[in-house]
Design an enzyme around this catalytic site. Structure first.
Site, PDB file in Angstrom:
ATOM      1  N   CYS A  57      15.602 -31.077 -41.009  1.00 29.44           N
ATOM      2  CA  CYS A  57      15.756 -31.570 -39.635  1.00 29.44           C
ATOM      3  C   CYS A  57      16.985 -30.916 -38.999  1.00 29.44           C
ATOM      4  O   CYS A  57      16.935 -29.740 -38.678  1.00 29.44           O
ATOM      5  CB  CYS A  57      15.824 -33.092 -39.623  1.00 29.44           C
ATOM      6  N   HIS A  73      11.063 -34.606 -42.266  1.00 30.68           N
ATOM      7  CA  HIS A  73      11.842 -35.222 -43.357  1.00 30.68           C
ATOM      8  C   HIS A  73      10.995 -35.359 -44.614  1.00 30.68           C
ATOM      9  O   HIS A  73      10.396 -36.423 -44.846  1.00 30.68           O
ATOM     10  CB  HIS A  73      12.360 -36.592 -42.925  1.00 30.68           C
ATOM     11  N   GLU A 101      11.872 -35.865 -47.497  1.00 33.01           N
ATOM     12  CA  GLU A 101      12.433 -36.830 -48.455  1.00 33.01           C
ATOM     13  C   GLU A 101      11.732 -38.185 -48.433  1.00 33.01           C
ATOM     14  O   GLU A 101      11.811 -38.940 -49.398  1.00 33.01           O
ATOM     15  CB  GLU A 101      13.941 -37.015 -48.234  1.00 33.01           C
TER      16      GLU A 101
HETATM   17  N1  GLN Z   1      19.801 -34.430 -33.951  1.00 36.51           N
HETATM   18  C1  GLN Z   1      18.661 -33.612 -34.195  1.00 36.51           C
HETATM   19  C2  GLN Z   1      17.523 -33.942 -33.242  1.00 36.51           C
HETATM   20  O1  GLN Z   1      17.495 -35.026 -32.691  1.00 36.51           O
HETATM   21  C3  GLN Z   1      18.220 -33.711 -35.630  1.00 36.51           C
HETATM   22  C4  GLN Z   1      17.750 -35.067 -36.009  1.00 36.51           C
HETATM   23  C5  GLN Z   1      17.681 -35.284 -37.509  1.00 36.51           C
HETATM   24  O2  GLN Z   1      18.237 -34.516 -38.269  1.00 36.51           O
HETATM   25  N2  GLN Z   1      17.054 -36.353 -37.927  1.00 36.51           N
HETATM   26  O3  GLN Z   1      16.626 -33.157 -33.054  1.00 36.51           O
END
Ligand code: GLN
Length: 536
Positions: free
Chosen positions: A382, A507, A509
Site C-alpha cells: 500500500c 493489503h 496481509e
Molecule cells: N495513505 C495512502 C493512501 O491513502 C496509503 C494507505 C495505506 O497504506 N493503507 O493511498
C-alpha cells in the site's frame, strides 16, 4: 439449531480474549461444526477506521470492506472463515442506528431508552450471523472488562439473549486473570471471585471460567474457584502463557475447552482434528535458519499497528522453515544515505507496510532506494508500493520532485494521485475498501507466486498510481504486473532486473493464514532467505 457462546473478560484487560475466542472457533471447527466469530466493542467510535493506530493498533479489513478491530484478524487466521460487515459492532454503531431511526420518526413518538431500545438493537445484531448463513456456533466476544460502565448494555443484552434463544442454546465463558504472588507462592483467586460476583449481579452465571495464569493451576485452587463461582471444577480452564499464540488452541483443547462447551450445551462431543494445525506449530518451533527483515514504518513503537503484517511474515517463515526476526525501524531514523546503509545493511529483506500522512516518507524512500540499488528483496504494501513508485520516479525517471499528492499537494509530478472521481474531503468515506479483482500479467513474479491469472485482494487506501505516467515507468523498467480490470487501476508493480522488488496497492496481509502463507509473503521471505545465504 445455532448455539451461542459469549466470552466476557474480567479483572484486567489485555488477557487475550480475542485469542481465546479465535482458539475456541478453531477447536469447534475442527470437530466439524460451522462457526462464526464476532466482536462487540463498547466504545463510541462508529468503527476503528478513523482511530489513531497508536490508540487502537491495526485496522483489520474484511472482504466486504468493513474496517474492524484487530481481533477479527485473529478470528480469520485461526478459523479460516472470512468475516463481514456484521462481524464487528461498536456502541457507536448501535447508537447511530437508533438515533437515525429516532430522527426518521421510527419510534412513533416513544421515549428512546438504553433499555429496551439499545439492548434490542445489540441483540438484533448479535443474532445476525445466523440469518446470513447456516452456522452451528456463533462465538461472540464482548470487548472491555466486566465492571466498565460502557459495557453494561452489552452484558444486559447477552443476559436477555439466553431467554430469547433458549437457555439450552447459550453458554457464557468468563476469562480472568489468576495472579501469582511470588512472596506467598500462591495463585490468588479473589479477583476472579469478585469479577464473577459482578457478573452474577448482572444476572449472568458463567458456565466456564478461563484463567490466564503464569503457572499451572493446582487442584485446590480449581476446587475453590468451582465452589465459590458455581461452576463444575472441570469447567475451570487454565490458559497458560504460550510461546506462540498459535499454540493456544492446542493447549485449550488439551485442557478440555471444547468438551466443556459441548457438554454445557448438551451436545454430543466429537473428536477434534487439529493434526494439521499441530504440525504447523511444530514446524514453527523448529526452523532451520534465521533471517532479519527490516520493517520500516511510522508507527513502529506499537507493534500491534502492523499486527497482520507481522503475522504474515511469521507464516511465510513457517513455510520456509525460517525464523523471521523483525528489525523495527522508525522511518525517521533513516535521515541520510549513511544512516540508511548502517540501519539496513544487515537486513535480508526490507518491508515497507501501509500508513497515512507524510511523516517519515523521505526515510521510506531512502529504504526503497537502498533496496533497489543493493539488490535486497523489497516488499512494499500500500503506502510501501507508493513509496517504491515515488523513489523510482525520482531516481530512475529523473522526476526530482515526484511525490504523492497526499504528501505534497503541489508536487509537479504526482505519480500517486487521487482519481478524478474522488473528492477526497470526507475522512472515512472516500477510501477504497475491501476486495477488488486484480488481473496478473503471466510470467511475472506475482503471477508465478499466486499460480493464478486473477486474484482478489483487500484494499484500504485513498490514493492511486497515476496512469498518465504508466508508459514512462514501463519503458524504464518498472513493470505493471497487476491491474484492476474494472477501473484500470494499477495494483502491482515489479522492478525488472531486481531479484525481488514488488509493490502492491492492496493489503495481502489480511489473507495470510498460519498454515497457508500468503503467496507474496511466502516468495518475499524465500527471496530474503536466498539473499541471506548468498551473503554468507
Ligand atoms: N495513505 C495512502 C493512501 O491513502 C496509503 C494507505 C495505506 O497504506 N493503507 O493511498
Amino acid at each position: 439449531m445455532t448455539k451461542y457462546v459469549f466470552i466476557t473478560g474480567g479483572v484486567v484487560s489485555s488477557l487475550g480474549k480475542g485469542i481465546a475466542a479465535a482458539s475456541l472457533g478453531l477447536i469447534l471447527k475442527s470437530r466439524g461444526f460451522r462457526v462464526v466469530n464476532q466482536k462487540f466493542d463498547p466504545y463510541l467510535n462508529i468503527d476503528p477506521g478513523t482511530m489513531n493506530p497508536y490508540q487502537h493498533g491495526e485496522v483489520f479489513v474484511t472482504d466486504d470492506g468493513a474496517e474492524t478491530d484487530l481481533d477479527l484478524g485473529h478470528y480469520e487466521r485461526f478459523t479460516d472463515e472470512n468475516l463481514s460487515q456484521s462481524s464487528n459492532t461498536t456502541a457507536g454503531r448501535v447508537y447511530l442506528t437508533i438515533l437515525n431511526r429516532e430522527r426518521e420518526g421510527g419510534f412513533n413518538g416513544g421515549t428512546v431508552q438504553v433499555i429496551p431500545n439499545v439492548t434490542d438493537e445489540i441483540r438484533r445484531r448479535m443474532l445476525l450471523p445466523a440469518q446470513e448463513k447456516q452456522v452451528d456456533f456463533i462465538i461472540t466476544e464482548i470487548g472491555g472488562t466486566v465492571g466498565d460502565i460502557e459495557s453494561l448494555p452489552f452484558l444486559e443484552a447477552i443476559r436477555q439473549i439466553k431467554y430469547e434463544v433458549g437457555v439450552e442454546h447459550c453458554v457464557y465463558i468468563h476469562l480472568t486473570l489468576l495472579p501469582y504472588m511470588k512472596k506467598a507462592q500462591e495463585l490468588k483467586s479473589k479477583p476472579t471471585q469478585h469479577s464473577v460476583k459482578e457478573l452474577q449481579g448482572l444476572g449472568i452465571q458463567p458456565d466456564i471460567i478461563m484463567l490466564r495464569s503464569e503457572i499451572p493451576i493446582d487442584s485446590a485452587t480449581r476446587e475453590k474457584l468451582a465452589l465459590f463461582c458455581n461452576v463444575r471444577s472441570d469447567c475451570i480452564i487454565e490458559n497458560l502463557n504460550a510461546k506462540s499464540i498459535y499454540e493456544v488452541p492446542l493447549m485449550m483443547e488439551k485442557e478440555g475447552l471444547g468438551r466443556a462447551v459441548c457438554r454445557a450445551l448438551n451436545i454430543e462431543d466429537s473428536p477434534s482434528h487439529l493434526e494439521r494445525w499441530a504440525a504447523m506449530v511444530d514446524q514453527m518451533y523448529h526452523p532451520v535458519r534465521r533471517i532479519t527483515i527490516a520493517l520500516v514504518g511510522k508507527y513502529v513503537e506499537l507493534h500491534d499497528a502492523y499486527l497482520s503484517v507481522v503475522e504474515s511474515l511469521l507464516h511465510a517463515g513457517i513455510h520456509n522453515k525460517t525464523e523471521v526476526i523483525i528489525d523495527w525501524i522508525a522511518a525517521e531514523e533513516l535521515s541520510d544515505a549513511e544512516s540508511t546503509a548502517r540501519r539496513l545493511g544487515g537486513a535480508a529483506g526490507i518491508i515497507v507496510p501501509g500508513g497515512f500522512g507524510g511523516r517519515g516518507i523521505e526515510g521510506m524512500i531512502r529504504a526503497a532506494e537502498y533496496a533497489r540499488t543493493n539488490g535486497i528483496p523489497y516488499f512494499g504494501i500500500c503506502l510501501g508500493m507508493q513509496i517504491l513508485v515515488i523513489e523510482y520516479a525520482r531516481r530512475v525517471l529523473g522526476l526530482e520532485r515526484a511525490n504523492s499528492s497526499e504528501m505534497d499537494a503541489a508536487a509537479p509530478d504526482a505519480v500517486i494521485d487521487l482519481m478524478p472521481d474522488q473528492d477526497g474531503k470526507i475522512l472515512g468515506g472516500t477510501l477504497r475498501l475491501g476486495k477488488y479483482e486484480c488481473a496478473l500479467v503471466p510470467g511475472s513474479i506475482s503471477a508465478r507466486a499466486y499460480g493464478a491469472q486473477t486474484v482478489w485482494e483487500r484494499h484500504r487506501h485513498r490514493y492511486e498510481f497515476n496512469n498518465s505516467y504508466r508508459s514512462r515507468f514501463e519503458q524504464n523498467g518498472l513493470a505493471v504486473t497487476g491491474v484492476n480490470p474494472e477501473r484500470n487501476l494499477v495494483e502491482i508493480v515489479e522492478v525488472s532486473g531486481h531479484p525481488w522488488m514488488v509493490g502492491v496497492q492492496f493489503h495481502p496481509e489480511f489473507k495470510s493464514r498460519p498454515d497457508r502463507a500468503h503467496p507474496l509473503f511466502r516468495e518475499f521471505i524465500g527471496a530474503a532467505v536466498h539473499r541471506a545465504e548468498e551473503a554468507r
